[in-house]
Design an enzyme around this catalytic site. Structure first.
Site, short mmCIF file in Angstrom:
data_model
loop_
_atom_site.label_atom_id
_atom_site.label_comp_id
_atom_site.label_asym_id
_atom_site.label_seq_id
_atom_site.Cartn_x
_atom_site.Cartn_y
_atom_site.Cartn_z
N GLY A 243 -31.74 -68.71 6.23
CA GLY A 243 -30.46 -69.40 6.39
C GLY A 243 -29.56 -68.73 7.40
N ARG A 244 -29.81 -67.45 7.61
CA ARG A 244 -29.03 -66.74 8.63
C ARG A 244 -29.86 -65.67 9.31
NH1 ARG A 244 -25.03 -62.79 5.44
NH2 ARG A 244 -26.32 -62.40 3.62
N LYS B 160 -30.19 -60.90 11.94
CA LYS B 160 -29.58 -61.38 10.70
C LYS B 160 -28.10 -61.60 10.98
CE LYS B 160 -29.28 -60.31 5.77
NZ LYS B 160 -29.85 -59.47 4.72
N ARG C 38 -33.44 -56.62 12.89
CA ARG C 38 -34.35 -55.88 12.01
C ARG C 38 -35.79 -56.17 12.39
NH1 ARG C 38 -33.30 -58.61 6.05
NH2 ARG C 38 -34.04 -60.69 6.61
N ASP D 298 -37.92 -64.70 -3.16
CA ASP D 298 -37.69 -64.88 -1.71
C ASP D 298 -37.32 -63.55 -1.06
OD1 ASP D 298 -35.38 -65.54 -3.45
OD2 ASP D 298 -34.26 -65.49 -1.56
P1 AMP Z 1 -30.32 -63.63 -0.45
O1 AMP Z 1 -30.40 -63.66 -1.94
O2 AMP Z 1 -29.10 -62.95 0.10
O3 AMP Z 1 -31.56 -63.07 0.17
O4 AMP Z 1 -30.15 -65.13 0.09
C1 AMP Z 1 -30.76 -66.24 -0.51
C2 AMP Z 1 -30.80 -67.38 0.45
O5 AMP Z 1 -29.48 -67.71 0.91
C3 AMP Z 1 -31.63 -67.15 1.71
O6 AMP Z 1 -32.30 -68.34 1.99
C4 AMP Z 1 -30.60 -66.83 2.75
O7 AMP Z 1 -31.05 -67.15 4.04
C5 AMP Z 1 -29.44 -67.71 2.33
N1 AMP Z 1 -28.15 -67.20 2.79
C6 AMP Z 1 -27.47 -66.11 2.32
N2 AMP Z 1 -26.31 -65.96 2.99
C7 AMP Z 1 -26.23 -66.95 3.90
C8 AMP Z 1 -25.29 -67.34 4.90
N3 AMP Z 1 -24.16 -66.68 5.08
N4 AMP Z 1 -25.57 -68.43 5.64
C9 AMP Z 1 -26.70 -69.12 5.46
N5 AMP Z 1 -27.63 -68.82 4.55
C10 AMP Z 1 -27.41 -67.76 3.77
MG MG Z 2 -33.01 -63.02 1.06
#
Ligand code: AMP
Ligand code: MG
Length: 520
Positions: A102-103, A122, A192, A269
């Protein structure tokens, strides 16, 4: 900047045919092409020289304007096609469907010294997988990821690496505490590096959609490029693949337990298929030894991802991966056997790891008991894990009576070590001393061994926060100081003794030091 660029991922695996950057479900594809966002005023804050070299670049490269532009997404190198990966995942125990990068945006692959690397940004803007979020990252979480991934590498813990930390020059709105108080923060981008960013969820998504064709394509790709010793695709190599992922996952978690690292969000994930620590979010380091501790405020209630539960969660996550791979194997027994093995291997490896922390090279039938009694003692009153194990290496054979004095600095409030607690400790030191009698090594040799597995310096939660507070004021010196400190976590660094100390009292309840939300 001359990089030996490769494209194995995008050339081998199915791409999303849709090119517009709209948020959507992406089917039958492993990734979507996407261009990183242009940023207002990119500024490089720190570069890992180690990684510059590992990727085949020079110091001159890393101080160039082109470097800043490429590793903040402002310049796309010729013949490269950035992309975001499609994956799903189980979050906090529940299937969450499509998640994806997502980012995160993968820029390209690099081959150098016969090693393959993928370079990923990232916080470089939205992708088809951004769902309701903005695709950006803030400075505080970027500093945390940048410092910790390099620190973990130098601790000998399998991990993704970091090449650079930069400001985007844009502001990002965040509700840091999830309490309705949103504010602007500085945006940042970390580049990264990993041989692969594939996660358990990369495989789960195709199994969940019953897209067995793409699942097989992805598994075959992963084996060919990252587990090539397993040979041609076959049921056997798939089983062997799962067995290796299981083993690597366990080894990684044993390392976490050894150094006192708590990941904080072990969703599937966030589990690398290569058994690397990935996605540094609301992670934390144990200060007081506590199996029940989690740094993640989002997990405060159930503490699913607490320190003592990480090995169990590794296993739970492997069950999900086994389910995802099942359609290619169609037999449950071999998968179940591997999961059973994880449990017995955990017992063995965990014991071995704890023996090494105590400087025990031989195995004794009563070692489990000795370790259990130590863990009980460590929980009697708040005891700093890092200080305790490091100082324990000063214990010499025959020191039973001096034991408490040797580790005294590790107790947060020494007065809390009441008579009965002190008695438990004295008994423990008696048993430890007796046990050492059976060991062939000298005190000096044992100390050297112990100091190679019990770090002196870790990225304590408050240390990262101090670097963040300074950085928010435009002072980046502490980022470099900590970066340099953590390159030699096992070495004595007399000039850095101040970081070999208990968490200061002011940090006990300060945001970022003892608790973190997922906001990043
Ligand atoms: P995480 O638990 O932080 O690894 O994130 C879970 C999901 O949310 C992943 O698919 C990330 O890419 C997405 N995600 C987290 N923060 C953001 C953001 N600011 N913008 C877009 N996607 C995000
Ligand atoms: Mg993640």
């Amino acid at each position: 900047m001359k990089l030996n660029l490769k494209k194995t991922f995008i050339e081998t695996l199915p791409a999303d045919p849709v090119l517009d950057n709209s948020r959507r479900q992406v089917k039958e594809a492993c990734f979507s092409y996407v261009i990183p966002k242009h940023t207002n005023a990119p500024e490089m804050l720190h570069v890992s020289e180690d990684m510059v070299e590992t990727l085949g670049m020079s110091k001159t490269d890393s101080s160039s304007e082109a470097f800043t532009n490429v590793f903040t997404g402002n310049q796309v190198l010729k013949n490269t096609q950035p992309y975001a990966m499609c994956y799903g995942g189980h979050q906090f125990g529940n299937w969450a469907g499509q998640l994806g990068d997502g980012r995160a945006i993968n820029l390209f692959e690099v081959e150098h010294n016969a090693k393959q690397w993928t370079v990923q940004l990232k916080g470089a803007g939205e992708t088809p997988y951004s769902r309701t979020a903005d695709g950006l990252a803030v400075l505080r979480s970027s500093i945390r990821e940048y410092l910790c991934s390099e620190a973990m590498f130098h601790l000998g813990v399998p991990t993704t690496r970091a090449l650079s930390l930069a400001l985007s020059g844009d502001e990002v709105m965040r509700d840091m505490l999830y309490d309705g108080n949103s504010a602007y923060e500085k945006g940042a981008i970390v580049s990264r590096i990993s041989p692969s960013f594939l996660r358990f969820g990369s495989f789960e998504i195709f199994a969940a959609r019953q897209d067995h064709k793409t699942l097989k394509t992805l598994v075959d790709y992963t084996i060919k490029h990252h587990f090539s010793h397993l040979g041609k695709p076959s049921k056997d190599s798939y089983i062997q693949f799962f067995s290796e992922v299981s083993e690597r996952t366990l080894d990684m978690i044993i390392h976490w337990q050894r150094v006192g690292f708590v990941h904080g969000v072990m969703n599937t994930d966030n589990m690398s298929i290569l058994g690397l620590t990935i996605d540094y979010g609301p992670y934390g380091w144990l200060e007081g030894f506590d199996f029940g501790w989690t740094p993640n405020t989002t997990d405060r209630q159930h503490k699913r991802y607490r320190y003592g539960n990480q090995p169990n969660i590794g296993l739970w996550n492997l069950y999900q991966l086994a389910n995802a791979l099942y359609p290619l194997i169609e037999e449950t027994e071999p998968l179940e056997a591997i999961l059973e093995n994880y449990k017995t291997d955990f017992e063995k490896k965990s014991l071995k790891m704890m023996q090494s922390k105590l400087g025990l090279t031989l195995s004794d039938a009563k070692d489990s008991e000795l370790i259990q009694s130590l863990e009980d003692a460590l929980l009697l009153t708040e005891t700093d894990m890092t200080l305790f194990f490091r100082n324990l290496s000063n214990f010499k054979k025959g020191d039973a009576k001096k034991g408490l004095a040797i580790v005294k600095d590790a107790f947060y409030v020494f007065n809390e070590v009441s008579d009965s607690k002190a008695q438990h400790w004295r008994n423990w030191f008696e048993s430890y001393d007796l046990r050492l009698e059976k060991e062939p090594l000298s005190d000096t040799e044992r100390k050297r061994n112990m100091n190679a597995v019990n770090p002196k310096y870790v990225l304590r939660n408050y240390m990262a926060q101090l670097a963040i507070d300074d950085a928010n004021k435009g002072d980046y010196k502490l980022i470099d100081a900590l970066f340099q400190l953590l390159k030699q976590p096992y070495a004595e660094q007399p000039e850095n003794e101040k970081w070999f100390a208990k968490r200061p009292d002011w940090a006990r309840h300060k945001v970022g030091c003892s608790m973190l939300s997922c906001s990043s």
